[in-house]
Scaffold this active site. Structure first.
Site, mmCIF file in Angstrom:
data_model
loop_
_atom_site.group_PDB
_atom_site.id
_atom_site.type_symbol
_atom_site.label_atom_id
_atom_site.label_comp_id
_atom_site.label_asym_id
_atom_site.label_seq_id
_atom_site.Cartn_x
_atom_site.Cartn_y
_atom_site.Cartn_z
ATOM 1 N N THR A 9 -24.652 53.974 -66.138
ATOM 2 C CA THR A 9 -25.543 54.188 -64.773
ATOM 3 C C THR A 9 -24.710 54.579 -63.600
ATOM 4 O OG1 THR A 9 -25.129 52.076 -64.514
ATOM 5 C CG2 THR A 9 -25.868 52.080 -66.213
ATOM 6 N N GLY A 10 -25.652 54.759 -62.754
ATOM 7 C CA GLY A 10 -25.094 55.387 -61.225
ATOM 8 C C GLY A 10 -24.467 56.290 -61.670
ATOM 9 N N TYR A 152 -21.719 40.595 -51.707
ATOM 10 C CA TYR A 152 -21.278 42.275 -52.657
ATOM 11 C C TYR A 152 -20.431 42.046 -53.590
ATOM 12 C CZ TYR A 152 -19.209 46.765 -53.743
ATOM 13 O OH TYR A 152 -17.998 47.722 -54.516
HETATM 14 N N1 NAP Z 1 -16.378 53.697 -53.788
HETATM 15 C C1 NAP Z 1 -15.608 52.601 -53.257
HETATM 16 O O1 NAP Z 1 -14.531 52.445 -52.489
HETATM 17 C C2 NAP Z 1 -15.718 50.979 -54.139
HETATM 18 C C3 NAP Z 1 -14.941 50.418 -54.828
HETATM 19 C C4 NAP Z 1 -14.275 49.313 -55.650
HETATM 20 C C5 NAP Z 1 -15.574 49.483 -57.036
HETATM 21 N N2 NAP Z 1 -16.463 50.637 -56.470
HETATM 22 C C6 NAP Z 1 -17.758 50.232 -57.090
HETATM 23 O O2 NAP Z 1 -17.557 51.350 -58.382
HETATM 24 C C7 NAP Z 1 -19.428 51.622 -58.499
HETATM 25 C C8 NAP Z 1 -19.644 53.069 -58.048
HETATM 26 O O3 NAP Z 1 -19.963 53.165 -56.828
HETATM 27 P P1 NAP Z 1 -19.089 54.393 -56.018
HETATM 28 O O4 NAP Z 1 -18.718 54.562 -55.161
HETATM 29 O O5 NAP Z 1 -19.438 55.680 -56.624
HETATM 30 O O6 NAP Z 1 -20.246 54.171 -54.671
HETATM 31 P P2 NAP Z 1 -21.822 55.719 -55.039
HETATM 32 O O7 NAP Z 1 -21.747 56.723 -55.169
HETATM 33 O O8 NAP Z 1 -22.805 55.152 -54.147
HETATM 34 O O9 NAP Z 1 -22.653 55.577 -56.506
HETATM 35 C C9 NAP Z 1 -23.886 54.629 -56.538
HETATM 36 C C10 NAP Z 1 -24.613 54.823 -57.885
HETATM 37 O O10 NAP Z 1 -25.519 53.450 -58.324
HETATM 38 C C11 NAP Z 1 -26.449 54.004 -58.205
HETATM 39 N N3 NAP Z 1 -27.823 52.968 -57.569
HETATM 40 C C12 NAP Z 1 -27.612 52.186 -56.208
HETATM 41 N N4 NAP Z 1 -28.844 51.850 -56.826
HETATM 42 C C13 NAP Z 1 -29.812 52.146 -57.800
HETATM 43 C C14 NAP Z 1 -30.505 51.250 -58.207
HETATM 44 N N5 NAP Z 1 -31.466 50.382 -57.748
HETATM 45 N N6 NAP Z 1 -30.783 51.762 -59.912
HETATM 46 C C15 NAP Z 1 -30.487 53.035 -60.339
HETATM 47 N N7 NAP Z 1 -29.129 53.590 -59.561
HETATM 48 C C16 NAP Z 1 -29.241 53.056 -58.533
HETATM 49 C C17 NAP Z 1 -26.493 55.113 -56.981
HETATM 50 O O11 NAP Z 1 -27.798 56.049 -57.724
HETATM 51 P P3 NAP Z 1 -29.024 56.423 -56.742
HETATM 52 O O12 NAP Z 1 -29.110 56.565 -55.200
HETATM 53 O O13 NAP Z 1 -29.609 57.768 -57.170
HETATM 54 O O14 NAP Z 1 -30.036 55.603 -57.515
HETATM 55 C C18 NAP Z 1 -25.321 55.727 -57.260
HETATM 56 O O15 NAP Z 1 -25.256 56.856 -58.062
HETATM 57 C C19 NAP Z 1 -20.179 50.435 -57.690
HETATM 58 O O16 NAP Z 1 -20.118 49.921 -58.644
HETATM 59 C C20 NAP Z 1 -18.915 49.994 -56.890
HETATM 60 O O17 NAP Z 1 -19.702 48.131 -56.581
HETATM 61 C C21 NAP Z 1 -16.839 50.880 -55.339
#
Ligand code: NAP
Length: 276
Positions: A9-10, A152
């Site tokens: 997912t995502g 969050y």
């Molecule tokens: N970046 C960091 O520093 C960090 C640190 C710790 C944990 N995380 C976690 O890692 C995971 C991935 O995050 P990331 O950093 O790769 O961020 P990201 O690039 O913003 O990716 C988030 C993904 O979630 C999808 N998404 C958002 N809302 C959605 C919805 N309503 N329905 C379906 N898909 C949805 C987005 O796609 P669409 O917009 O196309 O829907 C995107 O593919 C998340 O769970 C985040 O909390 C991130």
């Protein structure tokens, strides 16, 4: 040999996109989902020469009907899901009383409800085949919650508690589950988490870059997760930064608390006041 089937997912950006890419290279059938269909299609094109195969089912994971249809479509076509990677998530930085209720609910709907519901929908088939792995992406924020990120953080605590409890429940079923605790990564997550007020284009980009300075790219984190795909361990610490942060904040909570009340709070306030 029968190909393994996974759902990420995502997968339209960041960590999810990297995990899906690696799984496709590894030779799996990789179902990818997110709202932005064009980004999913781009990824599918990039992976056409891989051993595996990317299949797209776009949609909004906060929609219950979409979640039900997503899992039933995969099970109908493939007969199984071997790996469920619950990665989709978002966060919004801001004082709790200033966060739009739409986002407060949105974070919980996606980061908590959608994640749990996808597990619930996938488990019957995994239990039936007596194998399967669920990987839930939490965050170091679930160990030491930074300020101005209360909703969050609570969502990521929920992911941690949920996965831990589920892991006990699944003992003896052949199905296992792990929580991943990434530290800060350079992904589009941060551009969504905050907009430096009145900043646009390059200035906004610089503002986000300052915030993520010193953090890792998402690909090494994805590589570690894929390496641990069949691990039975509950906790996955995907890089050195997350190992250090996990143990440090667990054992020296008072230092963590002090840091959050002082430097981390000031840094976040600077972003929120557009002073970075
Ligand atoms: N970046 C960091 O520093 C960090 C640190 C710790 C944990 N995380 C976690 O890692 C995971 C991935 O995050 P990331 O950093 O790769 O961020 P990201 O690039 O913003 O990716 C988030 C993904 O979630 C999808 N998404 C958002 N809302 C959605 C919805 N309503 N329905 C379906 N898909 C949805 C987005 O796609 P669409 O917009 O196309 O829907 C995107 O593919 C998340 O769970 C985040 O909390 C991130």
């Amino acid at each position: 040999m029968e190909k393994k089937v996974s759902l990420v997912t995502g997968a339209s950006s960041g960590l999810g996109k990297d995990i899906a890419t690696l799984l496709s290279k590894k030779g799996l059938i990789v179902y990818i989902t997110a709202r932005r269909k064009e980004e999913l299609e781009k990824l599918k094109k990039e992976c056409t020469k891989d051993k595996g195969e990317i299949k797209i089912i776009p949609g909004d994971l906060t929609n219950e009907t979409f979640r039900i249809n997503l899992i039933s479509e995969i099970l109908k076509k493939e007969g199984k899901i071997d790996y469920l990677i619950n990665n989709a998530g978002y966060g919004k930085l801001g004082a709790l009383d200033k966060i739009d209720f739409k986002d407060l609910k949105g974070m919980i709907d996606l980061d908590v409800i959608a994640l749990q519901h996808l597990c619930a929908l996938t488990l019957p088939s995994m239990k039936k085949q007596k194998s399967g792995k669920i990987i839930n992406i939490s965050s170091i924020a679930a160990i030491q919650p930074p300020p101005y990120f209360a909703t969050y953080n609570s969502a990521k605590y929920a992911v941690h508690g949920f996965t831990r409890s589920l892991s006990y429940e699944l003992k003896g079923t052949g199905v296992s589950t792990s929580t991943v605790f990434p530290a800060r990564m350079k992904t589009p997550f941060w551009a969504i988490a905050f907009k430096c007020k009145s900043l646009t284009g390059e200035e906004q980009k610089t503002c986000v870059q300052k915030w993520t300075a010193g953090s890792s790219q998402s690909m090494p984190v994805a590589k570690h997760i894929v390496k641990k795909l069949d691990s039975k361990k509950l906790i996955i610490l995907p890089n050195t930064l997350s190992i250090i942060a996990y143990y440090f904040f667990r054992h020296f909570r008072f230092i963590g608390n002090y840091f959050m009340k002082t430097k981390a709070k000031k840094d976040a306030e600077k972003v929120l006041e557009n002073q970075v």
